[in-house]
Design an enzyme around this catalytic site. Structure first.
Site, PDB file in Angstrom:
ATOM      1  N   ASP A  30       0.854  -1.188   0.000  1.00 54.67           N
ATOM      2  CA  ASP A  30       0.000   0.000   0.000  1.00 54.67           C
ATOM      3  C   ASP A  30       0.890   1.237   0.000  1.00 54.67           C
ATOM      4  O   ASP A  30       1.897   1.289   0.715  1.00 54.67           O
ATOM      5  CB  ASP A  30      -0.919  -0.014   1.230  1.00 54.67           C
ATOM      6  CG  ASP A  30      -2.062   0.980   1.110  1.00 54.67           C
ATOM      7  OD1 ASP A  30      -3.224   0.539   1.037  1.00 54.67           O
ATOM      8  OD2 ASP A  30      -1.793   2.213   1.083  1.00 54.67           O
ATOM      9  N   GLN A  92     -14.374   2.476   1.414  1.00 58.74           N
ATOM     10  CA  GLN A  92     -13.700   2.142   0.158  1.00 58.74           C
ATOM     11  C   GLN A  92     -13.449   3.408  -0.652  1.00 58.74           C
ATOM     12  O   GLN A  92     -14.356   4.238  -0.842  1.00 58.74           O
ATOM     13  CB  GLN A  92     -14.554   1.159  -0.665  1.00 58.74           C
ATOM     14  CG  GLN A  92     -13.849   0.662  -1.921  1.00 58.74           C
ATOM     15  CD  GLN A  92     -14.609  -0.464  -2.632  1.00 58.74           C
ATOM     16  OE1 GLN A  92     -15.750  -0.776  -2.277  1.00 58.74           O
ATOM     17  NE2 GLN A  92     -13.974  -1.047  -3.627  1.00 58.74           N
ATOM     18  N   HIS A  98     -10.231  -5.148  -3.303  1.00 61.59           N
ATOM     19  CA  HIS A  98      -8.900  -5.398  -2.721  1.00 61.59           C
ATOM     20  C   HIS A  98      -9.049  -5.802  -1.266  1.00 61.59           C
ATOM     21  O   HIS A  98      -9.953  -5.347  -0.561  1.00 61.59           O
ATOM     22  CB  HIS A  98      -7.986  -4.185  -2.850  1.00 61.59           C
ATOM     23  CG  HIS A  98      -8.588  -2.908  -2.329  1.00 61.59           C
ATOM     24  ND1 HIS A  98      -9.498  -2.168  -3.056  1.00 61.59           N
ATOM     25  CD2 HIS A  98      -8.414  -2.246  -1.162  1.00 61.59           C
ATOM     26  CE1 HIS A  98      -9.858  -1.100  -2.354  1.00 61.59           C
ATOM     27  NE2 HIS A  98      -9.225  -1.131  -1.194  1.00 61.59           N
ATOM     28  N   LEU A  99      -8.145  -6.671  -0.835  1.00 61.05           N
ATOM     29  CA  LEU A  99      -8.045  -7.072   0.561  1.00 61.05           C
ATOM     30  C   LEU A  99      -6.829  -6.372   1.144  1.00 61.05           C
ATOM     31  O   LEU A  99      -5.731  -6.460   0.580  1.00 61.05           O
ATOM     32  CB  LEU A  99      -7.854  -8.588   0.681  1.00 61.05           C
ATOM     33  CG  LEU A  99      -9.081  -9.498   0.558  1.00 61.05           C
ATOM     34  CD1 LEU A  99      -9.799  -9.299  -0.766  1.00 61.05           C
ATOM     35  CD2 LEU A  99      -8.685 -10.956   0.746  1.00 61.05           C
ATOM     36  N   HIS A 100      -7.026  -5.652   2.244  1.00 60.62           N
ATOM     37  CA  HIS A 100      -5.890  -5.103   2.988  1.00 60.62           C
ATOM     38  C   HIS A 100      -5.358  -6.213   3.884  1.00 60.62           C
ATOM     39  O   HIS A 100      -6.140  -6.865   4.601  1.00 60.62           O
ATOM     40  CB  HIS A 100      -6.332  -3.950   3.887  1.00 60.62           C
ATOM     41  CG  HIS A 100      -6.838  -2.738   3.175  1.00 60.62           C
ATOM     42  ND1 HIS A 100      -6.062  -1.612   2.966  1.00 60.62           N
ATOM     43  CD2 HIS A 100      -8.053  -2.461   2.637  1.00 60.62           C
ATOM     44  CE1 HIS A 100      -6.779  -0.695   2.333  1.00 60.62           C
ATOM     45  NE2 HIS A 100      -7.995  -1.180   2.124  1.00 60.62           N
TER      46      HIS A 100
HETATM   47  P1  5GP Z   1      -9.683   1.560   0.344  1.00 63.63           P
HETATM   48  O1  5GP Z   1      -9.786   2.865   1.073  1.00 63.63           O
HETATM   49  O2  5GP Z   1     -10.364   1.644  -1.006  1.00 63.63           O
HETATM   50  O3  5GP Z   1     -10.087   0.376   1.142  1.00 63.63           O
HETATM   51  O4  5GP Z   1      -8.133   1.344   0.094  1.00 63.63           O
HETATM   52  C1  5GP Z   1      -7.446   1.856  -0.988  1.00 63.63           C
HETATM   53  C2  5GP Z   1      -5.981   1.757  -0.642  1.00 63.63           C
HETATM   54  O5  5GP Z   1      -5.238   1.919  -1.820  1.00 63.63           O
HETATM   55  C3  5GP Z   1      -5.514   2.842   0.343  1.00 63.63           C
HETATM   56  O6  5GP Z   1      -4.982   2.213   1.499  1.00 63.63           O
HETATM   57  C4  5GP Z   1      -4.477   3.619  -0.443  1.00 63.63           C
HETATM   58  O7  5GP Z   1      -3.376   4.000   0.345  1.00 63.63           O
HETATM   59  C5  5GP Z   1      -4.075   2.641  -1.532  1.00 63.63           C
HETATM   60  N1  5GP Z   1      -3.679   3.254  -2.777  1.00 63.63           N
HETATM   61  C6  5GP Z   1      -4.338   4.236  -3.452  1.00 63.63           C
HETATM   62  N2  5GP Z   1      -3.693   4.523  -4.603  1.00 63.63           N
HETATM   63  C7  5GP Z   1      -2.624   3.706  -4.648  1.00 63.63           C
HETATM   64  C8  5GP Z   1      -1.567   3.525  -5.607  1.00 63.63           C
HETATM   65  O8  5GP Z   1      -1.499   4.175  -6.641  1.00 63.63           O
HETATM   66  N3  5GP Z   1      -0.625   2.588  -5.311  1.00 63.63           N
HETATM   67  C9  5GP Z   1      -0.675   1.845  -4.177  1.00 63.63           C
HETATM   68  N4  5GP Z   1       0.313   0.953  -3.992  1.00 63.63           N
HETATM   69  N5  5GP Z   1      -1.644   1.970  -3.258  1.00 63.63           N
HETATM   70  C10 5GP Z   1      -2.605   2.899  -3.495  1.00 63.63           C
END
Ligand code: 5GP
Ligand code: ZN
Length: 112
Positions: A30, A92, A98-100
């Site tokens: 991330d 989200q 995606h899975l964290h």
């Molecule tokens: P969400 O909030 O949708 O559950 O998580 C999205 C995740 O994607 C966030 O933790 C954010 O830091 C990560 N993220 C967003 N853009 C990018 C990117 O361009 N590259 C990477 N490696 N992570 C990203």
């Protein structure tokens, strides 16, 4: 899907630190880590959210892959957390499933 940042990462069109590749799956770091280990596990073909995932078998493979990623990262024994934020109330922000995988520190409950 054009315009999707995680599809672009899966296609190698934008850089990411990839830690593991699987059959139709990818794990990478991330960009904005919330724990010493913070990895994202995605299907390489576009699925918007958990609500859109039609194939339970593929979801199972993704979860097992996340488990293997945690094992490889060295956090499996002490413990880790797998999170799937879904839609705006779920937090989200990137609409490609995606899975964290979070580890390397004690996780708190309840989550924010
Ligand atoms: P969400 O909030 O949708 O559950 O998580 C999205 C995740 O994607 C966030 O933790 C954010 O830091 C990560 N993220 C967003 N853009 C990018 C990117 O361009 N590259 C990477 N490696 N992570 C990203
Ligand atoms: Zn996508």
């Amino acid at each position: 899907m054009s315009g999707c940042i995680f599809c672009k990462i899966a296609a190698g069109e934008i850089p990411a630190t990839v830690v593991k590749r699987g059959d139709g799956m990818l794990a990478f770091k991330d960009l904005n880590a919330q724990a010493p280990t913070h990895l994202l596990v995605i299907p390489t073909t576009h699925v918007g959210t958990l609500n859109d995932a039609k194939d339970p078998g593929a979801l199972g493979k993704l979860l097992a892959f996340a488990r293997d990623v945690a094992q490889d990262a060295g956090v499996a024994t002490k413990g880790y957390r797998v999170v799937v934020n879904t839609n705006p109330d779920g937090g989200q922000t990137v609409f490609h499933l995606h899975l964290h995988v979070l580890g390397g520190r004690v996780m708190h409950w309840p989550p924010g």
